[in-house]
Write an enzyme that holds these catalytic residues in place. Sequence first.
Site, PDB file in Angstrom:
ATOM      1  N   ASP A  76     -45.470  45.556   7.303  1.00  0.00           N
ATOM      2  CA  ASP A  76     -45.557  45.824   8.729  1.00  0.00           C
ATOM      3  C   ASP A  76     -44.168  45.732   9.357  1.00  0.00           C
ATOM      4  O   ASP A  76     -43.201  46.246   8.803  1.00  0.00           O
ATOM      5  CB  ASP A  76     -46.554  44.854   9.385  1.00  0.00           C
ATOM      6  CG  ASP A  76     -47.203  45.416  10.633  1.00  0.00           C
ATOM      7  OD1 ASP A  76     -46.513  45.480  11.669  1.00  0.00           O
ATOM      8  OD2 ASP A  76     -48.389  45.784  10.590  1.00  0.00           O
ATOM      9  N   THR A  92     -40.656  43.949  10.773  1.00  0.00           N
ATOM     10  CA  THR A  92     -39.766  42.819  10.554  1.00  0.00           C
ATOM     11  C   THR A  92     -38.430  43.077  11.239  1.00  0.00           C
ATOM     12  O   THR A  92     -38.185  44.162  11.765  1.00  0.00           O
ATOM     13  CB  THR A  92     -39.573  42.513   9.059  1.00  0.00           C
ATOM     14  OG1 THR A  92     -38.990  41.207   8.920  1.00  0.00           O
ATOM     15  CG2 THR A  92     -38.675  43.538   8.385  1.00  0.00           C
ATOM     16  N   ILE A  94     -40.784  40.742   2.223  1.00  0.00           N
ATOM     17  CA  ILE A  94     -40.644  41.709   1.138  1.00  0.00           C
ATOM     18  C   ILE A  94     -41.416  42.971   1.493  1.00  0.00           C
ATOM     19  O   ILE A  94     -42.580  42.904   1.892  1.00  0.00           O
ATOM     20  CB  ILE A  94     -41.147  41.130  -0.200  1.00  0.00           C
ATOM     21  CG1 ILE A  94     -40.262  39.965  -0.646  1.00  0.00           C
ATOM     22  CG2 ILE A  94     -41.185  42.212  -1.283  1.00  0.00           C
ATOM     23  CD1 ILE A  94     -40.730  39.278  -1.918  1.00  0.00           C
ATOM     24  N   CYS A 145     -44.269  40.692  10.414  1.00  0.00           N
ATOM     25  CA  CYS A 145     -45.100  41.164   9.306  1.00  0.00           C
ATOM     26  C   CYS A 145     -46.568  41.298   9.709  1.00  0.00           C
ATOM     27  O   CYS A 145     -47.454  41.312   8.854  1.00  0.00           O
ATOM     28  CB  CYS A 145     -44.954  40.262   8.084  1.00  0.00           C
ATOM     29  SG  CYS A 145     -43.245  40.140   7.498  1.00  0.00           S
TER      30      CYS A 145
END
Length: 232
Positions: A83, A85, A162, A192
């Site tokens: 999502d 960041t 990540i 995220c």
Amino acid sequence: MRIRCEWVGRLSYKECWEYQQRLFEEQLRKQGDGSDDAGVILFVEHPAVYTLGKSGKMSNMLISEEYLRSLGAEFYHIDRGGDITFHGKGQVVCYPILDLDKLGLGLRRYIEILEQSVIETVAEYGIEGRRLAGATGVWLCDEEQQPDGEVVERNWRKICAIGVKASRFVTMHGLALNASTDLKWFTMINPCGFVDKGVTSLTKELGREVSFEEASRVLCDKLLANFGLTQD
């Protein structure tokens, strides 16, 4: 197998994205050539920028793009997983452009190696990094023992995000480890996509400055060891 580790320094997101794409194309051209060149790992520090993954929700951006730009930050909707960041000064952004076929790895195992390398990196600072079911990345939490002896985990906070992409077995994008990142930038998003978890950094947890240079060198060593690679 060999790789090249490259410290790019400070570079805008757009310039680095274009550089990643060039390296990606070069790695594709090397497929099947019989060489032991498995790719390159970039270490870069971006000026303030928010990125939203291909399946991310714009509702997780809590400010307007106009206000964002007034703060001196940029925004990109990109083709990685995950999502929204933030990337910025004091954050170790790591982009492995690697041929998974040459390394004999599937995508899931590749992500596990990224996570494990970060867990081992923060362990060098005396910090216990963890995986959290259903949430890619590396997390910290506090443990609290209850009167009945049960241990309750609380205050989950992310220290490393990540988000990756793999096409024709070659990877792009990667991870972002907060070394001395200014965490106020994360208050303008649901990091995220989470609304009930926080974000932290090595500097916040340790109470001392941890530089990009210091943390990136430790992370590089851990990645090389866990991929079983030698550096060019």
